[in-house]
Scaffold this active site. Structure first.
Site, PDB file in Angstrom:
ATOM      1  N   LYS A 230     -15.684 -32.718  32.247  1.00 33.37           N
ATOM      2  CA  LYS A 230     -16.191 -33.532  31.143  1.00 33.37           C
ATOM      3  C   LYS A 230     -17.652 -33.257  30.824  1.00 33.37           C
ATOM      4  O   LYS A 230     -18.130 -33.630  29.748  1.00 33.37           O
ATOM      5  CB  LYS A 230     -15.969 -35.010  31.442  1.00 33.37           C
ATOM      6  CG  LYS A 230     -14.502 -35.392  31.391  1.00 33.37           C
ATOM      7  CD  LYS A 230     -13.927 -35.211  29.992  1.00 33.37           C
ATOM      8  CE  LYS A 230     -12.491 -35.689  29.912  1.00 33.37           C
ATOM      9  NZ  LYS A 230     -11.961 -35.564  28.541  1.00 33.37           N
TER      10      LYS A 230
HETATM   11  N1  PMP Z   1      -8.206 -34.934  35.034  1.00 30.45           N
HETATM   12  C1  PMP Z   1      -9.253 -35.741  35.197  1.00 30.45           C
HETATM   13  C2  PMP Z   1      -9.681 -36.087  36.575  1.00 30.45           C
HETATM   14  C3  PMP Z   1      -9.905 -36.277  34.082  1.00 30.45           C
HETATM   15  O1  PMP Z   1     -10.950 -37.107  34.244  1.00 30.45           O
HETATM   16  C4  PMP Z   1      -9.431 -35.941  32.796  1.00 30.45           C
HETATM   17  C5  PMP Z   1     -10.091 -36.535  31.597  1.00 30.45           C
HETATM   18  N2  PMP Z   1      -9.531 -37.801  31.257  1.00 30.45           N
HETATM   19  C6  PMP Z   1      -8.321 -35.082  32.677  1.00 30.45           C
HETATM   20  C7  PMP Z   1      -7.745 -34.597  33.829  1.00 30.45           C
HETATM   21  C8  PMP Z   1      -7.688 -34.744  31.358  1.00 30.45           C
HETATM   22  O2  PMP Z   1      -8.489 -34.035  30.470  1.00 30.45           O
HETATM   23  P1  PMP Z   1      -8.341 -34.299  28.933  1.00 30.45           P
HETATM   24  O3  PMP Z   1      -8.894 -35.673  28.663  1.00 30.45           O
HETATM   25  O4  PMP Z   1      -9.150 -33.245  28.275  1.00 30.45           O
HETATM   26  O5  PMP Z   1      -6.900 -34.228  28.563  1.00 30.45           O
END
Ligand code: PMP
Length: 296
Positions: free
Chosen positions: A35
């Site tokens: 992120k």
């Molecule tokens: N895994 C973790 C630990 C996350 O924090 C996130 C973000 N919510 C994701 C996977 C998924 O990524 P995205 O939001 O880009 O789908």
């Protein structure tokens, strides 16, 4: 902020001998997760005069934003579900941000959910709400940054991209970039049981209510950051399998990753018959250190 990115790619040769599966270790980012990239991209278009930022998060976006806010001198409020691991909450607070604990759901459709609370906190002057679940900048960050970086690192040697789905920004942004480079590349999504995305892609309805202890992936209602046109298929895995594979990643590969990395690895294990002879890449979004008291 310039230390974000250029994370390593490693082969999962012990868990998947005879296959060619590699994972990009996004927990090596300075804020501890994938992120960091999205937050850095979103802050490039921060409105002038902003002195406070707000975001709803399963924890990692909050930590990334709290880190950036420390660098930029911004006040930062982060809403998270009560079920968020204690290590993630403490990590956000350590950067000086304020954490608001919200209803223990995925935050979509109740006034007490973390998305609704963030919207209320973002009322007023000089406050900016990043809104990862709706902002086009979410998947654009991965289209411009993570996707090209992965493609470069693999020198274009990739046939299948497998990715967990939370907001859907990662799979949609990386997936779109990779498909533009290689038309027959396959993009496969992985999510917890009864999450909302499989239905969007395959029209297979859920057979029960969505409830998962795996943080970061899965939604009761899809986020508009997910682009179903990019994703060829979505598989669902049980939480027990996700956490089993998460522990195996640590004990057999030496990769201490979070529950969503276990979830995508469980998905790869399920998909193996379709992956023989192919170069398969995935991303591990965050570290197992944040879940030591929850999953390990
Ligand atoms: N895994 C973790 C630990 C996350 O924090 C996130 C973000 N919510 C994701 C996977 C998924 O990524 P995205 O939001 O880009 O789908």
């Amino acid at each position: 902020m310039d230390a974000i990115g250029n994370t390593p790619v490693v082969r999962l040769g012990r868990l998947f001998p005879g296959y060619d599966v590699v994972a990009k270790l996004e927990y090596m980012n300075p804020g501890g997760s994938i992120k960091d990239r999205m937050v850095r991209h979103m802050l490039k278009s921060l409105p002038a005069g902003t002195d406070r930022v707000v975001e709803s998060s399963s924890g990692n976006t909050g930590a990334a934003l709290a880190m950036a806010s420390a660098v930029l001198g911004l006040r930062c409020d982060v809403t998270v579900p009560q079920t968020t691991s204690i290590e993630k909450i403490k990590r956000i607070r350590a950067y000086g941000a304020e954490v608001h604990l919200c209803a223990p759901d995925d935050g979509v459709d109740t006034a007490a959910g973390y998305q609704a609370v963030a919207e209320r906190l973002a009322q007023g002057d000089n406050v900016h709400h990043l809104d990862q679940y709706r902002s086009a900048l979410n998947r654009e960050a991965h289209y411009r940054d993570t996707g090209p970086e992965l493609w470069r690192q693999l020198a274009g040697e990739i046939d299948v991209f497998v990715c967990g789905i939370g907001s859907g920004g990662t799979i949609s942004g990386i997936g779109r970039y990779l498909k533009e480079q290689k038309r027959d590349l396959v993009v496969l999504g992985v999510e917890p049981r009864n999450s909302a995305y499989r239905k969007l892609v395959t029209d297979t309805p859920a057979d029960g209510a969505f409830a998962s202890v795996v943080e970061g992936v899965g939604k009761r209602q899809p986020s508009s950051s997910f682009d179903p046109a990019i994703v060829d298929d979505v598989v669902q895995v049980a939480d027990d399998d996700a956490l089993d594979w998460c522990r195996r990643l640590a004990a057999e590969e030496g990769i201490l990753a979070g529950g969503s990395s276990g979830c995508v690895t469980a998905g790869i294990a399920r998909l193996l018959p379709r992956l023989a002879g192919k170069r398969v890449a995935t991303v591990f979004p965050d570290s197992g250190v944040y879940y030591l008291s929850k999953y390990f």
